[in-house]
Scaffold this active site. Structure first.
Site, PDB file in Angstrom:
ATOM      1  N   ASP A  83      30.364  15.111  57.580  1.00  0.00           N
ATOM      2  CA  ASP A  83      30.261  16.279  56.708  1.00  0.00           C
ATOM      3  C   ASP A  83      31.495  17.163  56.934  1.00  0.00           C
ATOM      4  O   ASP A  83      31.879  17.422  58.088  1.00  0.00           O
ATOM      5  CB  ASP A  83      28.965  17.028  57.093  1.00  0.00           C
ATOM      6  CG  ASP A  83      28.572  18.103  56.099  1.00  0.00           C
ATOM      7  OD1 ASP A  83      29.022  18.046  54.945  1.00  0.00           O
ATOM      8  OD2 ASP A  83      27.790  18.997  56.490  1.00  0.00           O
ATOM      9  N   HIS A  84      32.115  17.623  55.869  1.00  0.00           N
ATOM     10  CA  HIS A  84      33.259  18.552  55.940  1.00  0.00           C
ATOM     11  C   HIS A  84      34.357  18.146  56.922  1.00  0.00           C
ATOM     12  O   HIS A  84      34.686  18.907  57.844  1.00  0.00           O
ATOM     13  CB  HIS A  84      32.788  19.973  56.279  1.00  0.00           C
ATOM     14  CG  HIS A  84      32.047  20.619  55.155  1.00  0.00           C
ATOM     15  ND1 HIS A  84      32.648  21.031  53.994  1.00  0.00           N
ATOM     16  CD2 HIS A  84      30.727  20.874  55.000  1.00  0.00           C
ATOM     17  CE1 HIS A  84      31.742  21.530  53.170  1.00  0.00           C
ATOM     18  NE2 HIS A  84      30.560  21.436  53.753  1.00  0.00           N
ATOM     19  N   GLU A 142      35.925  17.703  47.823  1.00  0.00           N
ATOM     20  CA  GLU A 142      35.387  18.987  47.332  1.00  0.00           C
ATOM     21  C   GLU A 142      36.439  19.695  46.492  1.00  0.00           C
ATOM     22  O   GLU A 142      37.606  19.749  46.865  1.00  0.00           O
ATOM     23  CB  GLU A 142      34.984  19.886  48.510  1.00  0.00           C
ATOM     24  CG  GLU A 142      34.496  21.270  48.044  1.00  0.00           C
ATOM     25  CD  GLU A 142      33.803  22.078  49.142  1.00  0.00           C
ATOM     26  OE1 GLU A 142      33.107  21.470  49.985  1.00  0.00           O
ATOM     27  OE2 GLU A 142      33.970  23.315  49.143  1.00  0.00           O
ATOM     28  N   HIS A 192      26.480  27.822  52.437  1.00  0.00           N
ATOM     29  CA  HIS A 192      25.817  27.288  53.629  1.00  0.00           C
ATOM     30  C   HIS A 192      25.017  28.391  54.328  1.00  0.00           C
ATOM     31  O   HIS A 192      25.365  29.562  54.224  1.00  0.00           O
ATOM     32  CB  HIS A 192      26.866  26.758  54.619  1.00  0.00           C
ATOM     33  CG  HIS A 192      27.595  25.545  54.113  1.00  0.00           C
ATOM     34  ND1 HIS A 192      28.961  25.482  54.021  1.00  0.00           N
ATOM     35  CD2 HIS A 192      27.142  24.343  53.690  1.00  0.00           C
ATOM     36  CE1 HIS A 192      29.312  24.288  53.558  1.00  0.00           C
ATOM     37  NE2 HIS A 192      28.235  23.583  53.342  1.00  0.00           N
ATOM     38  N   GLY A 193      23.993  28.005  55.047  1.00  0.00           N
ATOM     39  CA  GLY A 193      23.271  28.963  55.880  1.00  0.00           C
ATOM     40  C   GLY A 193      22.017  29.512  55.222  1.00  0.00           C
ATOM     41  O   GLY A 193      21.644  29.125  54.104  1.00  0.00           O
ATOM     42  N   GLY A 227      25.002  23.319  50.488  1.00  0.00           N
ATOM     43  CA  GLY A 227      24.285  24.590  50.605  1.00  0.00           C
ATOM     44  C   GLY A 227      22.973  24.562  49.849  1.00  0.00           C
ATOM     45  O   GLY A 227      22.580  25.542  49.220  1.00  0.00           O
ATOM     46  N   SER A 228      22.255  23.432  49.936  1.00  0.00           N
ATOM     47  CA  SER A 228      21.090  23.260  49.069  1.00  0.00           C
ATOM     48  C   SER A 228      19.750  23.381  49.769  1.00  0.00           C
ATOM     49  O   SER A 228      18.749  22.850  49.291  1.00  0.00           O
ATOM     50  CB  SER A 228      21.197  21.924  48.338  1.00  0.00           C
ATOM     51  OG  SER A 228      22.228  22.026  47.396  1.00  0.00           O
ATOM     52  N   ASP A 271      20.579  21.337  55.654  1.00  0.00           N
ATOM     53  CA  ASP A 271      20.665  21.533  57.097  1.00  0.00           C
ATOM     54  C   ASP A 271      19.783  22.709  57.524  1.00  0.00           C
ATOM     55  O   ASP A 271      18.919  22.603  58.391  1.00  0.00           O
ATOM     56  CB  ASP A 271      22.136  21.796  57.474  1.00  0.00           C
ATOM     57  CG  ASP A 271      22.354  21.871  58.967  1.00  0.00           C
ATOM     58  OD1 ASP A 271      21.392  21.656  59.727  1.00  0.00           O
ATOM     59  OD2 ASP A 271      23.486  22.149  59.404  1.00  0.00           O
ATOM     60  N   THR A 272      19.976  23.841  56.831  1.00  0.00           N
ATOM     61  CA  THR A 272      19.273  25.065  57.224  1.00  0.00           C
ATOM     62  C   THR A 272      17.757  24.889  57.239  1.00  0.00           C
ATOM     63  O   THR A 272      17.078  25.375  58.168  1.00  0.00           O
ATOM     64  CB  THR A 272      19.668  26.209  56.259  1.00  0.00           C
ATOM     65  OG1 THR A 272      21.059  26.466  56.436  1.00  0.00           O
ATOM     66  CG2 THR A 272      18.883  27.475  56.523  1.00  0.00           C
TER      67      THR A 272
HETATM   68  P1  13P Z   1      22.357  24.431  53.936  1.00  0.00           P
HETATM   69  O1  13P Z   1      22.901  25.429  54.909  1.00  0.00           O
HETATM   70  O2  13P Z   1      21.911  25.076  52.658  1.00  0.00           O
HETATM   71  O3  13P Z   1      21.308  23.577  54.515  1.00  0.00           O
HETATM   72  O4  13P Z   1      23.563  23.469  53.519  1.00  0.00           O
HETATM   73  C1  13P Z   1      23.978  22.424  54.346  1.00  0.00           C
HETATM   74  C2  13P Z   1      25.220  21.793  53.862  1.00  0.00           C
HETATM   75  O5  13P Z   1      25.653  21.965  52.740  1.00  0.00           O
HETATM   76  C3  13P Z   1      25.930  20.895  54.795  1.00  0.00           C
HETATM   77  O6  13P Z   1      27.198  20.523  54.327  1.00  0.00           O
END
Ligand code: 13P
Length: 345
Positions: A83-84, A142, A192-193, A227-228, A271-272
């Site tokens: 990721d990233h 991206e 994110h977050g 960020g989903s 992730d969050t």
């Molecule tokens: P969240 O913080 O919304 O879970 O996003 C995670 C993400 O996009 C990881 O690359």
């Protein structure tokens, strides 16, 4: 089966109109939670690790934990994704570690903070595609900049500034042609977050129209929503009930993700929500059993809570029930396919 190239999962998902959750991990319990959810729902999965996760867990531990996931779940196709990635070097080291997919995030410079030029983005993404495809490894890129910061990565954009860095659909068309990337992360107002929106997002701040327009122009490109996390109220309430302090906040509603899936979104990063589930479960044990000191007393409920949220997302995104139906394509075979697909130069 060995780890599979992510492109195979995304192509199959596109043919069958569903999305695949990509869940972040840092440790054994998170990998186990995802695999439990995948088994119980018969889902193919994408497991992803950020640079921060790779340094926290150490590549060697992560690699062996993933091998264990594969060994214990021979019927589930699993893609392992960086990721990233902040630079080609990060992506190359992930490929050396056995990742079957990498994200080259050239929307930011290699400090992971400063928005980069379009030309820089094309250049670094192209370099990674040229190195990854002969090995059958998938490349996510991206365009535009996401809001927020994750594991120290991100420009930290919010509000109007974030809206100024949305993905431009016309540029997306050019970018995909210039780089040959397999999947494109798009900036549509998510971040994110835990703190994404101060009220339930409307179309002004969560720009699903951008997704629709990119899909209209690029019907064969797999889009990725970062960020989903949906930041469910129930998970935030558990944390706050047991001594935590998470202020009023809203995530990306699952219905909006489902709308995205109807318009070309194939990978959804979460992730969050896992972090919230884990933290709430641990806080509950600490509050209710102050005498507990065996880590299993709180890690077991934490793992189970994450599995529940991952399971719910797998069902909502439509990947449930597909584990046994994904075509079996090795990295070597995928490498040959890219070779045959490559335009003559
Ligand atoms: P969240 O913080 O919304 O879970 O996003 C995670 C993400 O996009 C990881 O690359």
């Amino acid at each position: 089966m060995p780890l599979v190239p992510m492109r195979v999962l995304l192509d199959y998902a596109a043919e069958n109109d569903f999305g695949v959750g990509a869940f972040n991990v840092n440790n054994m319990e998170q990998i186990q939670a995802i695999m439990t959810a995948a088994r119980e729902t018969e889902s193919p999965v994408i497991i992803q690790a950020s640079r921060g996760a790779r340094s926290y867990s150490d590549d060697a531990y992560l690699r062996h934990l993933m091998l264990a996931a594969v060994e214990l779940n021979p019927d589930i196709p699993i893609a392992m994704h960086q990721d990233h990635g902040n630079s080609p070097a990060t992506c190359f080291s992930a490929i050396d570690q056995g990742f079957t997919s990498v994200m080259m995030d050239g929307s930011l410079m290699d400090d992971g903070k400063t928005p980069a030029s379009y030309e820089y983005n094309v250049d670094v993404t192209r370099q990674v595609v040229e190195a990854a495809h002969p090995k059958g490894v998938t490349v996510e890129a991206e365009l535009g900049c996401l809001g927020g910061i994750e594991d120290g990565h991100g420009a930290g954009l919010t509000g109007a500034e974030a809206l100024a860095h949305l993905t431009d659909p016309a540029q997306a068309e050019e970018f995909v042609a210039a780089t040959g990337c397999d999947a494109l992360a798009v900036a549509i107002g998510t971040s994110h977050g835990a703190y994404k929106f101060t009220k339930k997002p409307t179309g002004e701040v969560l720009r699903m129209d951008v997704i629709k327009e990119i899909h209209r122009r690029l019907p064969n490109t797999h889009m990725v929503m970062h960020g989903s996390s949906s930041v469910p109220r129930e998970l935030v309430d558990i944390i706050n009930q047991y001594g935590g302090l998470i202020s009023e906040t809203y995530g990306v509603p699952v219905e909006e993700i489902q709308l995205g899936i109807q318009h070309g979104v194939r990978k959804i990063n979460v992730d969050t929500d896992s972090r919230l589930a884990i933290t709430g479960a641990i806080r509950k044990v600490f509050a209710e059993k102050p005498g507990a000191f065996d880590p299993r007393d709180y890690l077991k409920p934490a793992r189970a809570a994450m599995a529940e949220v991952v399971k719910a997302r797998m069902i909502a995104f439509g990947q449930a029930g597909h584990a046994g139906k994904v075509p079996k394509v090795s990295l070597e075979e995928m490498g040959r396919r890219y070779h045959d697909m490559a335009p003559a130069r």
